[in-house]
Design a protein around this motif. Structure first.
Motif, PDB file in Angstrom:
ATOM      1  N   PRO A 157      54.453  63.703  24.070  1.00 33.79           N
ATOM      2  CA  PRO A 157      55.639  63.255  24.816  1.00 33.79           C
ATOM      3  C   PRO A 157      56.621  64.387  25.119  1.00 33.79           C
ATOM      4  CG  PRO A 157      55.138  61.711  23.059  1.00 33.79           C
ATOM      5  CD  PRO A 157      54.220  62.876  22.865  1.00 33.79           C
ATOM      6  N   LEU A 158      56.698  65.385  24.237  1.00 28.26           N
ATOM      7  CA  LEU A 158      57.636  66.486  24.457  1.00 28.26           C
ATOM      8  C   LEU A 158      57.178  67.427  25.571  1.00 28.26           C
ATOM      9  CD1 LEU A 158      58.558  67.515  20.781  1.00 28.26           C
ATOM     10  CD2 LEU A 158      59.947  66.190  22.392  1.00 28.26           C
ATOM     11  N   LEU A 159      55.892  67.324  25.948  1.00 30.61           N
ATOM     12  CA  LEU A 159      55.338  68.291  26.884  1.00 30.61           C
ATOM     13  C   LEU A 159      54.845  67.682  28.185  1.00 30.61           C
ATOM     14  CD1 LEU A 159      53.217  70.343  24.290  1.00 30.61           C
ATOM     15  CD2 LEU A 159      55.560  70.796  25.031  1.00 30.61           C
ATOM     16  N   VAL A 160      54.830  66.364  28.297  1.00 27.00           N
ATOM     17  CA  VAL A 160      54.270  65.709  29.484  1.00 27.00           C
ATOM     18  C   VAL A 160      55.005  66.135  30.752  1.00 27.00           C
ATOM     19  CG1 VAL A 160      53.975  63.501  30.666  1.00 27.00           C
ATOM     20  CG2 VAL A 160      53.325  63.727  28.257  1.00 27.00           C
ATOM     21  N   LEU A 161      56.346  66.169  30.666  1.00 27.59           N
ATOM     22  CA  LEU A 161      57.130  66.539  31.847  1.00 27.59           C
ATOM     23  C   LEU A 161      57.338  68.054  31.964  1.00 27.59           C
ATOM     24  CD1 LEU A 161      59.870  63.747  31.805  1.00 27.59           C
ATOM     25  CD2 LEU A 161      57.756  63.857  33.151  1.00 27.59           C
ATOM     26  N   ALA A 162      56.958  68.797  30.939  1.00 30.47           N
ATOM     27  CA  ALA A 162      57.123  70.258  30.970  1.00 30.47           C
ATOM     28  C   ALA A 162      55.910  70.902  30.308  1.00 30.47           C
ATOM     29  CB  ALA A 162      58.411  70.662  30.259  1.00 30.47           C
ATOM     30  N   PRO A 163      54.771  70.892  30.980  1.00 36.29           N
ATOM     31  CA  PRO A 163      53.559  71.497  30.409  1.00 36.29           C
ATOM     32  C   PRO A 163      53.794  72.975  30.060  1.00 36.29           C
ATOM     33  CG  PRO A 163      53.047  70.261  32.399  1.00 36.29           C
ATOM     34  CD  PRO A 163      54.532  70.355  32.330  1.00 36.29           C
ATOM     35  N   VAL A 164      53.098  73.427  29.065  1.00 39.20           N
ATOM     36  CA  VAL A 164      53.250  74.801  28.577  1.00 39.20           C
ATOM     37  C   VAL A 164      52.222  75.707  29.251  1.00 39.20           C
ATOM     38  CG1 VAL A 164      53.148  76.286  26.533  1.00 39.20           C
ATOM     39  CG2 VAL A 164      54.121  73.986  26.364  1.00 39.20           C
ATOM     40  N   LYS A 165      52.680  76.906  29.643  1.00 44.05           N
ATOM     41  CA  LYS A 165      51.788  77.899  30.243  1.00 44.05           C
ATOM     42  C   LYS A 165      51.074  78.670  29.136  1.00 44.05           C
ATOM     43  CE  LYS A 165      55.347  79.339  32.674  1.00 44.05           C
ATOM     44  NZ  LYS A 165      56.203  80.166  33.559  1.00 44.05           N
ATOM     45  N   VAL A 166      49.736  78.709  29.226  1.00 41.40           N
ATOM     46  CA  VAL A 166      48.918  79.350  28.195  1.00 41.40           C
ATOM     47  C   VAL A 166      48.162  80.532  28.802  1.00 41.40           C
ATOM     48  CG1 VAL A 166      47.148  79.011  26.430  1.00 41.40           C
ATOM     49  CG2 VAL A 166      48.580  77.073  27.148  1.00 41.40           C
ATOM     50  N   GLU A 167      48.169  81.661  28.095  1.00 41.43           N
ATOM     51  CA  GLU A 167      47.376  82.829  28.496  1.00 41.43           C
ATOM     52  C   GLU A 167      46.460  83.198  27.335  1.00 41.43           C
ATOM     53  OE1 GLU A 167      47.905  87.475  30.023  1.00 41.43           O
ATOM     54  OE2 GLU A 167      49.666  86.253  29.575  1.00 41.43           O
ATOM     55  N   GLU A 168      45.167  83.181  27.583  1.00 40.16           N
ATOM     56  CA  GLU A 168      44.202  83.510  26.529  1.00 40.16           C
ATOM     57  C   GLU A 168      44.032  85.025  26.405  1.00 40.16           C
ATOM     58  OE1 GLU A 168      41.250  79.613  26.781  1.00 40.16           O
ATOM     59  OE2 GLU A 168      40.808  81.392  28.022  1.00 40.16           O
ATOM     60  N   TYR A 169      44.033  85.498  25.140  1.00 36.57           N
ATOM     61  CA  TYR A 169      43.835  86.926  24.871  1.00 36.57           C
ATOM     62  C   TYR A 169      42.504  87.187  24.156  1.00 36.57           C
ATOM     63  CZ  TYR A 169      48.210  88.866  26.521  1.00 36.57           C
ATOM     64  OH  TYR A 169      49.235  89.301  27.337  1.00 36.57           O
ATOM     65  N   TYR A 170      41.988  86.185  23.468  1.00 35.12           N
ATOM     66  CA  TYR A 170      40.689  86.324  22.795  1.00 35.12           C
ATOM     67  C   TYR A 170      40.151  84.919  22.553  1.00 35.12           C
ATOM     68  CZ  TYR A 170      37.526  89.659  20.540  1.00 35.12           C
ATOM     69  OH  TYR A 170      36.469  90.485  20.262  1.00 35.12           O
ATOM     70  N   LEU A 171      38.850  84.766  22.673  1.00 32.63           N
ATOM     71  CA  LEU A 171      38.272  83.429  22.565  1.00 32.63           C
ATOM     72  C   LEU A 171      37.725  83.112  21.170  1.00 32.63           C
ATOM     73  CD1 LEU A 171      36.424  83.009  26.000  1.00 32.63           C
ATOM     74  CD2 LEU A 171      38.755  82.309  25.333  1.00 32.63           C
ATOM     75  N   ASP A 172      37.122  84.071  20.521  1.00 28.30           N
ATOM     76  CA  ASP A 172      36.530  83.801  19.201  1.00 28.30           C
ATOM     77  C   ASP A 172      36.679  85.037  18.312  1.00 28.30           C
ATOM     78  OD1 ASP A 172      35.203  82.663  17.086  1.00 28.30           O
ATOM     79  OD2 ASP A 172      33.186  83.049  17.894  1.00 28.30           O
ATOM     80  N   PRO A 173      37.713  84.987  17.447  1.00 28.18           N
ATOM     81  CA  PRO A 173      38.682  83.931  17.163  1.00 28.18           C
ATOM     82  C   PRO A 173      39.689  83.758  18.309  1.00 28.18           C
ATOM     83  CG  PRO A 173      39.203  85.889  15.903  1.00 28.18           C
ATOM     84  CD  PRO A 173      37.903  86.167  16.570  1.00 28.18           C
ATOM     85  N   TYR A 174      40.284  82.577  18.321  1.00 25.48           N
ATOM     86  CA  TYR A 174      41.133  82.183  19.454  1.00 25.48           C
ATOM     87  C   TYR A 174      42.555  82.718  19.271  1.00 25.48           C
ATOM     88  CZ  TYR A 174      42.484  79.161  23.366  1.00 25.48           C
ATOM     89  OH  TYR A 174      42.904  78.678  24.584  1.00 25.48           O
ATOM     90  N   ILE A 175      43.001  83.521  20.268  1.00 22.31           N
ATOM     91  CA  ILE A 175      44.361  84.071  20.266  1.00 22.31           C
ATOM     92  C   ILE A 175      44.970  83.789  21.626  1.00 22.31           C
ATOM     93  CG2 ILE A 175      45.777  86.146  19.989  1.00 22.31           C
ATOM     94  CD1 ILE A 175      43.415  87.439  18.510  1.00 22.31           C
TER      95      ILE A 175
END
Length: 540
Positions: free
Chosen positions: A325-343
């Motif tokens: 509910p806190l993020l539905v109206l304001a989705p968060v921008k995500v930038e991946e730096y590493y996949l395994d392990p996930y950063i």
């Protein structure tokens, strides 16, 4: 304080003697006294001249302090964020201020001024700060492979430049290195001091002192021919200096032994008029000469030393974290730096207003950051972690609680066993060398109580755009995260089966220029059983 003129003392002495000769009855003596009166007038004028010169020096110091303060206070944080500016400022109060005291001490009305200096003292830099800022600049020089000329010219950053350093400033760096038997830096900085002396019409430091230290550093780095060369230059200035003469005899003997050895091995000896190549190895301890530390410094410089096997799969996207509910109206921008392990790096997850509030709350609480000593289990300061920190509880302020709620919404992690929000401010050359956030089994498990468990995950808010340096780097993976204002990095420290993941060794690189504030949130295992279930297979 100026000494009384010898002529003035003579006048006073004669005046005392004349008291016993009843001068008021002898006209010839009165005539003589008139001559002394004229001399006295000259003596007084000489005294006034000396006082005016002293006061002129005091005024020049006052003007210098005022000009510096007016320039720096335009943007104080940006000004002192340049390490050379910081050094020059600290030097003012550790080497220049004593001169001010000397000019004022013992004079009329000086007691009040000197008392003000005493009152200011707790807020002014001291000798420990002076050594700290020099050590920080030498650390920056090594990490970012800067030349002494770049630093002394103030050109090591493209934007936040500093005034040029004098020969004396470079000498101070070399003398600091010499004090701690760091002949590598001593040689570099004494050589820089000597080069700058050639450009100074009024020498800021004794050339003989520079040559003395330079020869000593050369000798200790295995350059006996260079040591002899610089000592001969010293003798041109002081032909009868006993130690310099003695050193020449010693160097000659070593050179003769070296040449005899080369001849016995059938090798050619160097020409006496040609100096061999200068050797200046950087001697470090076993860890700093090892692979991880070399990778760490290379990553801090922005070098790609370890290939990312999934770089072609990295992506950026928006998330509502399962329609929270806190993020539905304001989705968060995500930038991946590493996949395994996930950063990942979450963008725009803290506002400028929130940053300002957190800084205001934490600033009065900041203390030197500590680490857990695995041998004792106690928190101690360490040379490899240079920052100041404060701990903020959620209940201290609504903003702190809001940030915790936001972190929980994005990560799906329970906050019940999370640590308080740790605020860190990295100062001049501030860093945190490679480490793991989790406690290693059988070594550091006592760092956290059993009811909390190990640190399962790390969240780092970045409060500033750092001018240069300050990356968060992962030495086993090669990942590099820049400190972007308003963003936050996140990763798991433990594998799904609860074992520590040593691939998550990371570091905070030294801040080359700028101010770096971060806020850390560490989550512990207990309470995460349903948020982050354990894996069914070991190491999975």
């Amino acid at each position: 304080m100026a000494k009384p003129s010898p002529i003035l003392l003579l006048v006073i002495t004669h005046a005392i003697a004349l008291v016993n000769t009843e001068i008021f009855t002898a006209l010839t003596t009165l005539t003589k006294a008139l001559q002394y009166e004229k001399a006295l007038a000259g003596n007084l004028r000489e005294y006034v001249k000396l006082e005016q010169e002293r006061l002129q020096k005091v005024l020049e110091l006052a003007d210098s302090y005022e000009r510096h303060a007016e320039t720096a206070l335009v943007d104080a944080e940006s000004y002192v964020a340049n390490p050379v500016n910081a050094y020059l400022f600290v030097k003012t109060f550790t080497t220049d201020l004593p001169k001010t005291k000397e000019l004022v001490s013992g004079k009329q009305n000086s007691e009040e001024f000197l008392q003000l200096l005493e009152d200011y003292q707790p807020y002014l830099p001291d000798e420990e700060d002076f050594e700290g800022v020099v050590a920080a600049i030498l650390r920056l020089q090594d990490t970012y492979q800067l030349t002494s000329q770049q630093i002394a010219d103030g050109t090591f950053t493209p934007t936040n430049r500093s005034p040029p350093m004098s020969a004396l400033d470079c000498f101070n760096f070399g003398a600091f290195a010499h004090k701690y038997q760091d002949h590598y830096h001593a040689l570099i900085w004494m050589d820089e001091a000597y080069q700058r002396l050639q450009q100074e019409s009024n020498h800021t430091v004794s050339p003989s002192s520079v040559l003395d230290y330079l020869a000593f550093a050369c000798y200790n780095q295995g350059n006996v021919h260079h040591a002899k060369h610089w000592t001969l230059e010293w003798l041109k200035l002081e032909p009868n200096h006993d130690r310099a003469l003695s050193n020449i005899l010693y160097f000659n003997k070593e050179i003769e032994q070296e040449q005899a050895k080369l001849e016995s091995e059938g090798q050619s000896t160097p020409h006496p008029d040609v100096l061999p190549s200068l050797k200046n190895p950087r001697v470090t301890d076993e860890y700093r000469s090892g692979k991880e530390f070399q990778v760490y410094e290379a990553l801090c410089r922005g070098e790609d030393v370890l290939p990312n096997p999934h770089v072609h799969k990295l992506s950026c996207y928006y998330t509502t974290s399962g329609d929270n509910p806190l993020l539905v109206l304001a989705p968060v921008k995500v930038e991946e730096y590493y996949l395994d392990p996930y950063i990942v790096l979450y963008h725009d997850v803290i506002s400028d207003k929130e940053i300002k509030i957190i800084k205001e709350i934490s600033t009065p609480m900041l203390k030197r950051a500590t680490v857990n000593d695995p041998a004792t289990g106690k928190l101690v300061t360490a040379h490899y972690r240079v920052s100041r920190s404060a701990w903020l509880k959620d209940e201290m302020n609504d903003t702190i609680q809001t940030l915790s709620n936001r972190i929980s919404a994005i990560t799906h992690l329970n906050m019940e066993q999370a640590e308080d929000l740790q605020i860190q401010n990295y100062g001049i050359g501030g860093q945190y060398e490679p480490h793991c956030d989790h406690a290693r089994r059988h070594k550091e498990m006592s760092a956290f109580p059993p009811e909390e468990g190990n640190r399962i995950a790390t969240w780092i808010y970045y409060f500033d755009e750092v001018d240069a340096g300050g990356l968060t780097v992962f030495t086993q993976l090669g990942a590099k995260i820049p400190p972007k204002k308003g963003s936050a990095a996140f990763w798991f420290n433990l594998k799904p089966d609860g074992q520590g993941n040593d691939l998550m060794r990371h570091a905070g690189c030294p801040v080359l220029s700028g101010s770096k504030w971060v806020a850390n949130k560490w989550f512990h295992e207990r309470g995460q059983e349903f948020m982050q279930p354990c894996g069914l297979a070991p190491n999975k």
